[in-house]
Design an enzyme around this catalytic site. Structure first.
Site, PDB file in Angstrom:
ATOM      1  CB  CYS A 118      -0.927  -0.001   1.213  1.00  0.00           C
ATOM      2  SG  CYS A 118      -2.061  -1.414   1.267  1.00  0.00           S
ATOM      3  CG  HIS A 258      -3.002   3.254   3.077  1.00  0.00           C
ATOM      4  ND1 HIS A 258      -3.489   2.999   1.812  1.00  0.00           N
ATOM      5  CD2 HIS A 258      -3.070   2.067   3.756  1.00  0.00           C
ATOM      6  CE1 HIS A 258      -3.828   1.724   1.722  1.00  0.00           C
ATOM      7  NE2 HIS A 258      -3.586   1.144   2.885  1.00  0.00           N
ATOM      8  CG  ASN A 288      -6.506  -0.833   1.763  1.00  0.00           C
ATOM      9  OD1 ASN A 288      -5.882  -0.292   0.850  1.00  0.00           O
ATOM     10  ND2 ASN A 288      -5.901  -1.452   2.773  1.00  0.00           N
TER      11      ASN A 288
END
Length: 333
Positions: A118, A258, A288
């Site tokens: 990520c 994030h 996500n």
């Protein structure tokens, strides 16, 4: 003769979300979960899912074209393409970046994939910016793109509710003095890699009937450990980037974290002593999307006029590896 180091920033952004939307209520029919359980623990309400015929490069290509249009550039202006992804079109090669280079017809561009989970987009921007600053390249296209729905175990309620598909892209190039990237920090802790990984499909455990039957080609995550890791490193990496930039928390106009979990985002905001109206949150809509989270957020912020030239942005990410990274950016558009 030593070349002068250039100031590098973002010239254009773009994003793409697949048309199919999967709601929490849809998931209630697929796995033992509820909308209330998902929202309370994650903040997620919906996520986008790629169509069966769409691969990661398809999503990346659309985001890239939109970023180029926003920057007022053509593919021939690009001499470097980096695709940050954990879900490439092909397991080994060719790279997804090369596929994008071909279909974009960016004839002068070098291309490669970058794997940092990520944190991939932050890593990609950091790498590309240094190449531009040194004079090696002039314009770079950094794309975060994922089709995580392809590597989820849709019977595991602890992971399948968390992720979605999407792509975001940024064009990097030289900007005026005082703008662009002011500070950055990258880090890793490989000892924690076991907490978020895909057990099979690589050289350690090649594909076999056993690995497929045991669903070892899907995401495996120790949620509690990843949560603790994220809360700890977000403040640590942000502090380093801010110090490098000569700024403090009070100087930041928008925190762009994030989008993994609303509780992690809220914890980060509390740590930075920032009100939530200065924190960009879209996890409720997109879930996500791994390396695509931050560039999707930047494109959305621009579309909604949520930032202006001269605003100081703090981008902070963490992910598989385990990895982390942050960038302090004075918006140059």
């Amino acid at each position: 003769m030593t070349k002068a180091v250039k100031q590098v920033g973002i010239l254009g952004v773009g994003s793409y979300l697949p048309s199919k939307v999967l709601t929490n209520h849809d998931l209630e029919k697929m796995v033992d979960t509820t909308d209330e359980w998902i929202v309370q623990r994650t903040g997620i309400r919906t996520r986008h899912i790629a169509a069966p015929e769409q691969a990661t490069s398809d999503l990346a290509l659309i985001a890239a074209r939109r970023a180029l249009e926003d920057a007022g550039l053509t593919p021939n202006d690009i001499d470097l393409i980096i695709v940050a992804t954990a879900t490439p079109d092909y397991g080994v090669y060719p790279s997804t970046a090369c596929l994008v280079q071909d279909r974009l017809w960016a004839q002068h561009a070098a291309a490669f994939d970058l794997s940092a989970g990520c944190t991939g987009f932050v890593y990609g921007v950091s790498v590309a910016s240094q190449m531009i600053a040194s004079g090696l390249y002039k314009k770079a296209l950094v794309i975060g793109a994922e089709t995580l729905s392809r590597i989820l175990n849709w019977e595991d309620r602890n992971t399948c509710v968390l992720f979605g598909d999407g792509a975001g892209a940024a064009v990097l190039g030289e900007v005026e003095e005082g703008y662009g990237i002011l500070g950055l920090d990258l880090g890793s802790d490989g000892a924690g890699g076991i907490h978020l990984y895909q057990p099979a499909g690589g050289s350690r455990r090649p594909a076999s009937h056993e690995t497929v039957d045991n669903k070892e080609h899907t995401v495996h995550m120790n949620g509690n450990e990843v949560f603790k890791f994220a809360v700890k490193v977000m403040g640590k990496t942000a502090k380093k980037s801010l110090e490098q930039a000569g700024l403090s928390n009070e100087d930041i106009d928008m925190l762009v974290p994030h989008q993994a979990n609303i509780r992690i985002i809220q914890s980060a905001a509390k740590h930075f002593k920032m009100p939530m109206d200065k924190v960009w949150v879209n996890i409720d809509k997109y879930s996500n999307t791994s390396a695509a989270c931050i560039p999707i957020a930047l494109a959305e912020m621009q579309d909604q006029h949520a930032m202006k030239k001269g605003d100081n942005l703090l981008l902070v990410a963490f992910g598989a590896g385990l990895t982390w990274g942050s960038i302090v950016l004075k918006w140059a558009k």
